[in-house]
Design a protein around this motif. Sequence first.
Motif, PDB file in Angstrom:
ATOM      1  N   PHE A  90      -7.835  17.019  -5.761  1.00  0.00           N
ATOM      2  CA  PHE A  90      -6.432  17.268  -5.949  1.00  0.00           C
ATOM      3  C   PHE A  90      -6.077  16.190  -6.961  1.00  0.00           C
ATOM      4  O   PHE A  90      -5.669  15.454  -7.386  1.00  0.00           O
ATOM      5  CB  PHE A  90      -5.998  16.211  -4.625  1.00  0.00           C
ATOM      6  N   ASN A  91      -4.832  17.035  -7.497  1.00  0.00           N
ATOM      7  CA  ASN A  91      -3.793  16.961  -8.638  1.00  0.00           C
ATOM      8  C   ASN A  91      -2.422  16.533  -7.827  1.00  0.00           C
ATOM      9  O   ASN A  91      -2.047  17.773  -7.027  1.00  0.00           O
ATOM     10  CB  ASN A  91      -3.940  18.189  -9.595  1.00  0.00           C
ATOM     11  N   MET A  92      -1.958  15.838  -8.554  1.00  0.00           N
ATOM     12  CA  MET A  92       0.050  15.378  -8.365  1.00  0.00           C
ATOM     13  C   MET A  92       0.800  16.944  -8.432  1.00  0.00           C
ATOM     14  O   MET A  92       0.600  16.257  -9.991  1.00  0.00           O
ATOM     15  CB  MET A  92       0.166  14.695  -7.572  1.00  0.00           C
ATOM     16  N   ALA A  93       1.208  17.278  -8.144  1.00  0.00           N
ATOM     17  CA  ALA A  93       2.519  18.417  -9.474  1.00  0.00           C
ATOM     18  C   ALA A  93       3.699  18.074  -8.589  1.00  0.00           C
ATOM     19  O   ALA A  93       4.690  17.353  -8.392  1.00  0.00           O
ATOM     20  CB  ALA A  93       2.091  19.631  -8.836  1.00  0.00           C
ATOM     21  N   VAL A  94       4.584  18.251 -10.247  1.00  0.00           N
ATOM     22  CA  VAL A  94       5.588  18.445  -9.271  1.00  0.00           C
ATOM     23  C   VAL A  94       6.718  20.391  -9.120  1.00  0.00           C
ATOM     24  O   VAL A  94       6.576  20.888 -10.357  1.00  0.00           O
ATOM     25  CB  VAL A  94       7.168  17.598 -10.463  1.00  0.00           C
ATOM     26  N   SER A  95       7.713  20.080  -8.277  1.00  0.00           N
ATOM     27  CA  SER A  95       7.830  21.053  -7.991  1.00  0.00           C
ATOM     28  C   SER A  95       8.951  21.602  -9.098  1.00  0.00           C
ATOM     29  O   SER A  95      10.025  20.864  -9.708  1.00  0.00           O
ATOM     30  CB  SER A  95       8.604  21.590  -6.829  1.00  0.00           C
TER      31      SER A  95
END
Length: 417
Positions: free
Chosen positions: A308-313
């Motif tokens: 899993f990766n963390m992204a910004v909307s």
Amino acid sequence: MMRRTGAFALVAGLLSLSACGSSGASGSHAPSTLEIWDMQQSSKDVGAAYKPIVEKFQKEHPGTKVKVTTFPYAQYRDKVLVAMKGGTGPDILALDQIWTSEFAAGGLITPLDDHIAKARNVKQKDFFTGAWDSNVYQGKTWGVPLNFDVWEQLYYNADLFRKAGLDPDKPPTTWDQWVADAKKLHHPPKQFGIALIGCKDEGSVVVTDSLMFSNSGGLADGDKIVFDSPENRAALEQYRTLSKSAPSGTAGVCEQDAVGQFTAGKAAMLLDGSWQQDTMRKSAKFDWRIAVPPAPEGKSFVGTLGGFNMAVSKKAGNADLAFDFIDELSTPENQKAVNSLIPALKSAGEEFVKAERKQPEAVLKTLENGRPRPLIPVYPKLSLIQQETIQSILGGTSPATALRDGADKMANALKQG
């Protein structure tokens, strides 16, 4: 892996870590409000694990309120797509590696290169290479790795190896040795040489990908489909040959079925990831071991990465604040706190493996050599076609014919978008 198919517990969790209620569309958030969506990885309470990180972040950012919501993996993708396409949803979201390009191409997340260049904690060199690469699409970086793992290691029953006259200290290292050992260990109907995942889900994809990658093959080269190749034909022929030493009905065997065959002592070998060591410790009543899986003569094993990766909307009310939280999350201590999978930061990941995994050197070797699945927006469609190809091969179609048909379907799916 990836989602890591079947291994994440489908336990829903919902935790609000501040007094703020639902804030509606991300675009309407106050600049100091952050909504974070993540996925349950296992029975671990991910929301509770975030709590001290959130409290520290709120103290360092006076007036900021953070809300964390967690979902079961099986529900998550549909929920987040519907919300974000409708103009609502989170500011920060966890993404399976195989979704990143889809969300990027759909204009749902924002590239993070400028933020990364100024980050305190997020440094490319500090992450496992494959985990970082799973965020790079069309020359831009769309997320920051949170965790990852690899399909797979070779689990084997050392007691059955001894019984068959095989040296348990010398598991097979080449494909030819692998087939030969599987045949020696195959004594149906009570004992089988290997348990193979073959059902129609992502599990059969990641296992066959690892065979293709190890033989210098793969599904795509950039935006070009290369599914029908001599390397892939040889890899899928190896898979079909191994299936002859597996229990009947491999086309219906999913991950937990294969694990059950192995832990029951019925199958002498198994391909699966390091997360299953917890199951082995609890259920395998024999001398079980792992090894780096075999590769073709003269080549090295290359596994299939997931995580899993963390992204910004794209519609985050305050992208700078959102990235600040991801940056805060990207310390060894915080990655270890929120993960029940292997942290993507090298220092934390290596520490985790050495503390939590049997034969950590084998696990780390597969992690270092792992390769992400193709970063193509229509990847879910390509995966389904690959699953159908595997079903066809297990049903008796030659790998050459099945791959040719599959490649044509993939090319059409790519054109249609």
